[in-house]
Every structure is written in C-alpha cells, then in structure tokens.
Design a protein around this motif. Structure first.
Motif, PDB file in Angstrom:
ATOM      1  N   ILE A  45      -2.452   8.797  -5.204  1.00 30.19           N
ATOM      2  CA  ILE A  45      -3.664   8.501  -4.450  1.00 30.19           C
ATOM      3  C   ILE A  45      -4.741   7.831  -5.285  1.00 30.19           C
ATOM      4  O   ILE A  45      -5.688   7.282  -4.744  1.00 30.19           O
ATOM      5  N   ASN A  46      -4.643   7.907  -6.610  1.00 28.39           N
ATOM      6  CA  ASN A  46      -5.676   7.307  -7.454  1.00 28.39           C
ATOM      7  C   ASN A  46      -5.417   5.844  -7.771  1.00 28.39           C
ATOM      8  O   ASN A  46      -6.119   5.247  -8.578  1.00 28.39           O
ATOM      9  N   TYR A  47      -4.421   5.285  -7.133  1.00 28.54           N
ATOM     10  CA  TYR A  47      -4.094   3.889  -7.391  1.00 28.54           C
ATOM     11  C   TYR A  47      -5.247   2.972  -6.964  1.00 28.54           C
ATOM     12  O   TYR A  47      -5.857   3.146  -5.904  1.00 28.54           O
ATOM     13  N   ASP A  48      -5.524   1.963  -7.798  1.00 33.49           N
ATOM     14  CA  ASP A  48      -6.559   0.971  -7.494  1.00 33.49           C
ATOM     15  C   ASP A  48      -5.914  -0.210  -6.784  1.00 33.49           C
ATOM     16  O   ASP A  48      -5.231  -1.020  -7.392  1.00 33.49           O
ATOM     17  N   ASN A  49      -6.125  -0.301  -5.471  1.00 35.40           N
ATOM     18  CA  ASN A  49      -5.421  -1.332  -4.711  1.00 35.40           C
ATOM     19  C   ASN A  49      -6.020  -2.724  -4.888  1.00 35.40           C
ATOM     20  O   ASN A  49      -5.572  -3.675  -4.267  1.00 35.40           O
ATOM     21  N   GLU A  50      -7.047  -2.841  -5.746  1.00 36.50           N
ATOM     22  CA  GLU A  50      -7.589  -4.162  -6.034  1.00 36.50           C
ATOM     23  C   GLU A  50      -6.790  -4.857  -7.139  1.00 36.50           C
ATOM     24  O   GLU A  50      -6.977  -6.020  -7.412  1.00 36.50           O
ATOM     25  N   THR A  51      -5.932  -4.132  -7.785  1.00 38.00           N
ATOM     26  CA  THR A  51      -5.148  -4.730  -8.853  1.00 38.00           C
ATOM     27  C   THR A  51      -3.821  -5.234  -8.301  1.00 38.00           C
ATOM     28  O   THR A  51      -3.467  -4.996  -7.154  1.00 38.00           O
ATOM     29  N   ASN A  52      -3.098  -5.959  -9.165  1.00 35.13           N
ATOM     30  CA  ASN A  52      -1.783  -6.455  -8.777  1.00 35.13           C
ATOM     31  C   ASN A  52      -0.682  -5.624  -9.411  1.00 35.13           C
ATOM     32  O   ASN A  52       0.384  -6.140  -9.748  1.00 35.13           O
ATOM     33  N   THR A  53      -0.955  -4.340  -9.589  1.00 29.75           N
ATOM     34  CA  THR A  53      -0.010  -3.453 -10.254  1.00 29.75           C
ATOM     35  C   THR A  53       1.370  -3.493  -9.608  1.00 29.75           C
ATOM     36  O   THR A  53       2.393  -3.547 -10.303  1.00 29.75           O
ATOM     37  N   MET A  80       3.235  -9.083   3.338  1.00 27.03           N
ATOM     38  CA  MET A  80       3.620  -7.782   3.883  1.00 27.03           C
ATOM     39  C   MET A  80       4.089  -6.809   2.799  1.00 27.03           C
ATOM     40  O   MET A  80       3.624  -5.687   2.725  1.00 27.03           O
ATOM     41  N   GLY A  81       5.032  -7.221   1.983  1.00 27.84           N
ATOM     42  CA  GLY A  81       5.517  -6.294   0.973  1.00 27.84           C
ATOM     43  C   GLY A  81       6.852  -6.728   0.426  1.00 27.84           C
ATOM     44  O   GLY A  81       7.101  -7.923   0.246  1.00 27.84           O
ATOM     45  N   TYR A  82       7.718  -5.764   0.192  1.00 29.18           N
ATOM     46  CA  TYR A  82       9.009  -6.047  -0.419  1.00 29.18           C
ATOM     47  C   TYR A  82      10.119  -5.353   0.354  1.00 29.18           C
ATOM     48  O   TYR A  82       9.907  -4.307   0.989  1.00 29.18           O
ATOM     49  N   CYS A  83      11.302  -5.957   0.258  1.00 34.47           N
ATOM     50  CA  CYS A  83      12.452  -5.401   0.951  1.00 34.47           C
ATOM     51  C   CYS A  83      13.657  -5.454   0.021  1.00 34.47           C
ATOM     52  O   CYS A  83      13.923  -6.489  -0.599  1.00 34.47           O
ATOM     53  N   LEU A  84      14.357  -4.349  -0.083  1.00 32.72           N
ATOM     54  CA  LEU A  84      15.617  -4.339  -0.817  1.00 32.72           C
ATOM     55  C   LEU A  84      16.737  -4.197   0.195  1.00 32.72           C
ATOM     56  O   LEU A  84      16.733  -3.287   1.033  1.00 32.72           O
ATOM     57  N   THR A 132       0.832  -1.210   0.000  1.00 36.11           N
ATOM     58  CA  THR A 132       0.000   0.000   0.000  1.00 36.11           C
ATOM     59  C   THR A 132       0.866   1.259   0.000  1.00 36.11           C
ATOM     60  O   THR A 132       0.523   2.254  -0.650  1.00 36.11           O
ATOM     61  N   LEU A 133       1.971   1.218   0.725  1.00 36.24           N
ATOM     62  CA  LEU A 133       2.867   2.375   0.730  1.00 36.24           C
ATOM     63  C   LEU A 133       3.531   2.541  -0.633  1.00 36.24           C
ATOM     64  O   LEU A 133       3.637   3.656  -1.149  1.00 36.24           O
ATOM     65  N   ILE A 134       3.963   1.425  -1.210  1.00 37.11           N
ATOM     66  CA  ILE A 134       4.561   1.487  -2.550  1.00 37.11           C
ATOM     67  C   ILE A 134       3.561   2.092  -3.532  1.00 37.11           C
ATOM     68  O   ILE A 134       3.896   2.978  -4.322  1.00 37.11           O
ATOM     69  N   ALA A 135       2.323   1.622  -3.480  1.00 29.35           N
ATOM     70  CA  ALA A 135       1.296   2.117  -4.401  1.00 29.35           C
ATOM     71  C   ALA A 135       1.091   3.618  -4.235  1.00 29.35           C
ATOM     72  O   ALA A 135       1.011   4.369  -5.216  1.00 29.35           O
TER      73      ALA A 135
END
Length: 226
Positions: free
Chosen positions: A179-187, A214-218, A170-173
């Motif tokens: 703010i207009n990102y659709d969090n239902e997608t796998n973008t 959770m997310g991703y880590c670099l 969600t933070l990445i998105a």
C-alpha cells in the motif's frame, strides 16, 4: 503472497514487517484498528497478523466484523496472555494465537503453517514453457533455471496466476509493492523491463505483452507491444 500486519507499536511493526518481507512476502502494515479493518475487508490478503490492543478498533472488534464476511486466516499477536484471552480470540475466529514476547522464527513457522492449511491448492504453475514453484521460489524456462529476486518472483507469479488477463499497473503495484507504493513513479515498468531481460528476451517466444494504457499480460500466446 500478501500479508496484512495490524500492529500499533511502531518498533514491533517495523521488525515483523521487515522479517516477513525478507521471507518473501509482500506486507501491508498499519497501526490503527479502523485502517486495519478497512484493508482487511477490501484487500486480497492471504493472511492477517493482528494485534489486540489497538487504537480505533481493538483486535476483538476487528475479528468479529471480519468473520462476518471473510474467511482469511488470522494470527493474533498480542501481550494478552491469559487463558481467557486465548479462548476468546480463538472463539471469535482467530486461527492461531501467539503471545508477546515471541521468537520471529516461531511466528514465521506459524505463518507458513496457516498458509499451507488455508491457501493455495496450487503451489506450482506452468504457462507454455515457463514453470514456477512457489515453495522453492524457482523459475524454469525450456528446462533452464532462471534466477530472480524475491520481488521479481512475486511479480512473475502474479502475472502467471492471471495468465491471459490484462493486469493493471495499479494492481501490480498494490500486490507486489504494497500500500505504500508511490504510483507517480515508473517502478512497475522498470521492474517489468528487468524481468523481461531475464525470462523473455533470451527466448524466441515472448510471454509478457504490454497493453498500452492498461497494464501487462502474460500468456502462452503473448507477443510484445512496446
């Protein structure tokens, strides 16, 4: 870098937003003063471009309230062109004041000037053998240049600035798509896969780790968990 544009004229909002995005910035754009103030107080923006005559709250009110808590640089972008208006804007805390009609090239120059003055001490990053230059939008691994799109660069820069941390989807998105990102997608997942193909798959040592649920880590010691 992420910019908030508060402008009630739809045509002007779309034009400025498109231009800033083409220049490589992530832009959140709203037309109402109350929405703009909420985002300005809650969001992590590098700069705000603020119209003065707005519904809800006007730009003067937003500046006054914003300056009680946030030092984020603000450029007023308005048709109010009197000397008294300019003085009022600057005294309320605006960092710059540009009168409409204006050249987009001039606005972009002023945006870059404010970002240079107020942001970012570090415009370069190094994680293991990965090197990034924010000004040149360049990426190098093991001495070889990697071509990324602007969005891919923004995604990698976000992960690299938080190296070692788990960055939620969600933070990445929000930070990369706005703010207009659709969090239902796998973008986000699709973008990470494309990024990995360019800057991780060709190399023995993987930097980006998937943290399930959770997310991703670099990180310099990253290992992929698909």
């Amino acid at each position: 870098m992420k910019i908030l544009l508060i402008e009630d004229n739809q045509k002007a909002r779309d034009w400025v937003s498109k231009g800033l995005q083409e220049a490589g910035y992530v832009v959140d754009a709203v037309g109402d003063g109350r929405d703009g103030l909420h985002l300005a107080l809650e969001g992590n923006y590098s700069l705000i471009v603020l119209d003065i005559m707005l519904p809800g709250l006007d730009g003067w009110q937003i500046l006054q309230l914003l300056r009680t808590t946030r030092p984020v640089p603000v450029i007023c972008l308005t048709a109010r062109d009197s000397v008294d208006d300019r003085i009022r804007g600057l005294e309320l805390g605006a960092n710059d004041y540009l009168v409409k009609p204006f050249s987009f090239a001039e606005l972009l120059a002023r945006v870059r000037s404010q970002l240079r003055q107020h942001n970012v001490a570090d415009t370069t990053l190094k994680v293991a053998d990965l090197e990034m230059d924010l000004v040149r939008q360049s990426v190098i691994r093991e001495g070889k240049s990697i071509a990324l799109t602007r969005r891919e660069f923004a995604l990698l820069w976000l992960l690299a600035t938080r190296a070692g941390e788990i960055v939620p989807r969600t933070l990445i998105a929000s930070e990369v798509w706005g703010i207009n990102y659709d969090n239902e997608t796998n973008t986000v997942d699709v973008a990470i896969r494309r990024l990995r193909r360019k800057m991780d798959d060709p190399y023995r040592h993987k930097l980006i780790t998937t943290v399930r649920g959770m997310g991703y880590c670099l990180s310099a010691n990253g290992e992929r968990n698909a």
